[in-house]
Design a protein around this motif. Sequence first.
Motif, PDB file in Angstrom:
ATOM      1  N   ARG A 530       0.864  -1.177   0.000  1.00 54.32           N
ATOM      2  CA  ARG A 530       0.000   0.000   0.000  1.00 54.32           C
ATOM      3  C   ARG A 530       0.904   1.231   0.000  1.00 54.32           C
ATOM      4  O   ARG A 530       1.304   1.738   1.045  1.00 54.32           O
ATOM      5  CB  ARG A 530      -0.904  -0.008   1.229  1.00 54.32           C
ATOM      6  N   THR A 532       0.353   4.384  -0.942  1.00 48.23           N
ATOM      7  CA  THR A 532      -0.350   5.523  -0.359  1.00 48.23           C
ATOM      8  C   THR A 532      -1.773   5.065  -0.062  1.00 48.23           C
ATOM      9  O   THR A 532      -2.186   3.977  -0.497  1.00 48.23           O
ATOM     10  CB  THR A 532      -0.387   6.721  -1.330  1.00 48.23           C
ATOM     11  N   THR A 535      -3.084   4.182  -3.498  1.00 48.97           N
ATOM     12  CA  THR A 535      -2.349   3.361  -4.468  1.00 48.97           C
ATOM     13  C   THR A 535      -1.875   2.060  -3.833  1.00 48.97           C
ATOM     14  O   THR A 535      -1.245   2.069  -2.770  1.00 48.97           O
ATOM     15  CB  THR A 535      -1.126   4.115  -5.014  1.00 48.97           C
ATOM     16  N   THR A 536      -2.169   0.943  -4.502  1.00 51.26           N
ATOM     17  CA  THR A 536      -1.735  -0.388  -4.055  1.00 51.26           C
ATOM     18  C   THR A 536      -1.024  -1.100  -5.193  1.00 51.26           C
ATOM     19  O   THR A 536      -1.483  -1.072  -6.337  1.00 51.26           O
ATOM     20  CB  THR A 536      -2.933  -1.234  -3.587  1.00 51.26           C
ATOM     21  N   VAL A 569      -1.284  -2.709 -10.459  1.00 50.46           N
ATOM     22  CA  VAL A 569      -1.282  -1.439  -9.736  1.00 50.46           C
ATOM     23  C   VAL A 569      -2.693  -0.870  -9.771  1.00 50.46           C
ATOM     24  O   VAL A 569      -3.285  -0.738 -10.850  1.00 50.46           O
ATOM     25  CB  VAL A 569      -0.300  -0.433 -10.364  1.00 50.46           C
ATOM     26  N   THR A 570      -3.247  -0.559  -8.611  1.00 44.82           N
ATOM     27  CA  THR A 570      -4.569   0.071  -8.536  1.00 44.82           C
ATOM     28  C   THR A 570      -4.420   1.448  -7.898  1.00 44.82           C
ATOM     29  O   THR A 570      -3.606   1.641  -6.983  1.00 44.82           O
ATOM     30  CB  THR A 570      -5.546  -0.781  -7.714  1.00 44.82           C
ATOM     31  N   HIS A 571      -5.225   2.405  -8.374  1.00 44.70           N
ATOM     32  CA  HIS A 571      -5.101   3.782  -7.888  1.00 44.70           C
ATOM     33  C   HIS A 571      -6.466   4.462  -7.905  1.00 44.70           C
ATOM     34  O   HIS A 571      -7.222   4.332  -8.883  1.00 44.70           O
ATOM     35  CB  HIS A 571      -4.119   4.569  -8.760  1.00 44.70           C
ATOM     36  N   SER A 578     -11.245   5.867 -10.548  1.00 42.28           N
ATOM     37  CA  SER A 578     -10.224   4.895 -10.156  1.00 42.28           C
ATOM     38  C   SER A 578      -9.719   4.162 -11.385  1.00 42.28           C
ATOM     39  O   SER A 578     -10.336   4.201 -12.459  1.00 42.28           O
ATOM     40  CB  SER A 578     -10.788   3.895  -9.140  1.00 42.28           C
ATOM     41  N   SER A 580      -6.769   0.762 -12.840  1.00 41.05           N
ATOM     42  CA  SER A 580      -5.812  -0.314 -12.575  1.00 41.05           C
ATOM     43  C   SER A 580      -5.017  -0.604 -13.830  1.00 41.05           C
ATOM     44  O   SER A 580      -5.506  -0.431 -14.960  1.00 41.05           O
ATOM     45  CB  SER A 580      -6.521  -1.588 -12.098  1.00 41.05           C
TER      46      SER A 580
END
Length: 653
Positions: A530, A532, A535-536, A569-571, A578, A580
């Motif tokens: 994680r 932030t 963001t993951t 990456v997801t944000h 959102s 990915s």
Amino acid sequence: MHHVIRLCPRRDWLPSLMLLGICGGGIDPGGAGAAAADASENEFLQELPVVISPTHLVQPLGDAPVAVTVIDRELIRAMGVREIPELMRRVAGAVVAYESSLAPVVSYHGLNGGYMHRMQVLVDGRSVYDPVFGGTHWATLPLEVEDIERIEFVRGSNAVTDGANAFLATISITTRQAAEDRGTYLQSRVGNNGIRDVYGRYGGTSDRVDYRLSAAFREDDGVNHRADSKQVRYLAGRLDARPSATLQMTALAGYKTGEYGYGFDEGNAPVFGTCIPPHRRPIDDGYAQFRLEYNPSTAEQTLFQLYYTQLDASSAYRRTARCGGFLDERAYSVRRYDAEVRRSWAPSEATRLIVGASARLDEVEAEDRVAGLSGSPWRNAPENRHARVFGNWEYRPSLRWLLNVGAMLEHHSLTDEYYGSPRLAINYRLADRQTLRWGLSRAVRVPGFLEETWRNDLWDQAGGLRAETLLSREIGYLGSFPDGGLTVDLRVFHDRTDDLLNALVDQVPLQTVNGGWATLTGFEAQTRWRLTPATTVRLAYAYTDIDSDNPQGVRYTESAPRHIADLLVTHDFNDRLSGSLGFNYVSSMEWLEGGTRVPPTRYLDLRLARKLKGGGRAGSIALNIHNLLDDQVSYQNTTTVGRQVFLTVDWPF
């Protein structure tokens, strides 16, 4: 089997876990209460997830006797996929390919082709392993991505818990409870390659009963260079009833019917496909399931389950002129009846036990009719009566040490043999949220009907085959570092298989024989970081090396890619937008059983989703681009998977 799990934000979860009570909430397997919301994404970020599949006991991942990859609802949403096999790309060591739209393949550690004989797949505790061919019919499975809540991919043998065919791995899929889907929900997709999807569901409640109905229609043109279009229809229902605080009943039923194109483009067919012209194959797949659970306390549970499944498939076409022009008609029906009971309890604060037994009947009726061939029609009607007992003992002598001892004994009438599968795992808590695991297990894979008894123009089986055996050793490490938002899962494994079942392909009719061995050695790593709050990053890597005598010319040594890497990456850009980005790399390998050697594949996927304003609950619109790079060769060197671009709109009411 579906469990509602509460995850603990505190460090003092060990005593309550020993009593089967997670943070005072206990376990609610298959339940329909509002407690499902307690397993929130924020809690998943604080602790390693809780898993059920390895032993049927609720355990933090650090206490499990084998490695498990959890694909939760958050990850499913972020991927935005249409096909269930695509979800498995996020698993270290898993490979997804397409022989055709009708035959997706999910492989783990190789040794297979179009059918993953050596992996068990369960949906709500219901086995969908095909007793004829082995493996799972992913395309016809009566289930949609939208109805899935959670997947636990057990990376290693789990025969102790799930039976003989949980040889190299088990995929356990859990559907959403009815209470989670109240109201109306609609979804539609449209895109290139003929993609046209519609999905809808309605959920309601009445006193102590929750229910849900789901329906879907999907179609597309399949993979390239094939007559591969499909049209499928799906209907499913679930009812969760709570007659009392300690008793719960769940009823599930589902049905999928479809027509799948099958055939090859002119001049682009493999050797076995030169006889097969383009044609349609109708397939029906359905199930009915009932589960009764009694939970007198957080430390005790008794579960009873019944289910019935049936799959009907057929094909009819006239062979090409070069193959005689005969009319080729084939049909088979597979029926499964299964009953299971199990009980778990905590005899002391340091010990938990689960014991169970099941009985299963698999029946098949098949007819192969080829006009003009001597012996036609051929009829096969085998059956297998399968009984097993199993158990797991979890013992915690101290806060640092945990012992899991499990065993399973089963009998199959098809081979008239008894088989045992033991497992021993020792977990040592190195520090807070850090665990080292050592495991040793033995498993078997029993021959399927096609391997043991099938006789027609293509097969001639005399019976008497031995079960394959596996001796597995592994060392694992699990670490959770909440301050840095990081979790780490490492695994080193060494698996030795013997008495491998191999089809002799240099003769007609074909015949399967025992012979040969393979040793699988490798390393797997999975991390979730994680970066932030918005963001993951998820990263998975697997290295696999196979040493084998390659019996009868079967190239086991090449049947798994040496390297597999996956990045997602997801944000969240803001509270409404959102996205990915996923990348999956698989090095070159050779698919067995009709497949070919294929070059490395590289899949790059992009998803952008935006919430929509409106009355009531907000909907969303998402742009999905799968396989942004060039066409990727899949399963056979004559088949490629192209780019898919589709728009998904969903709206809850």
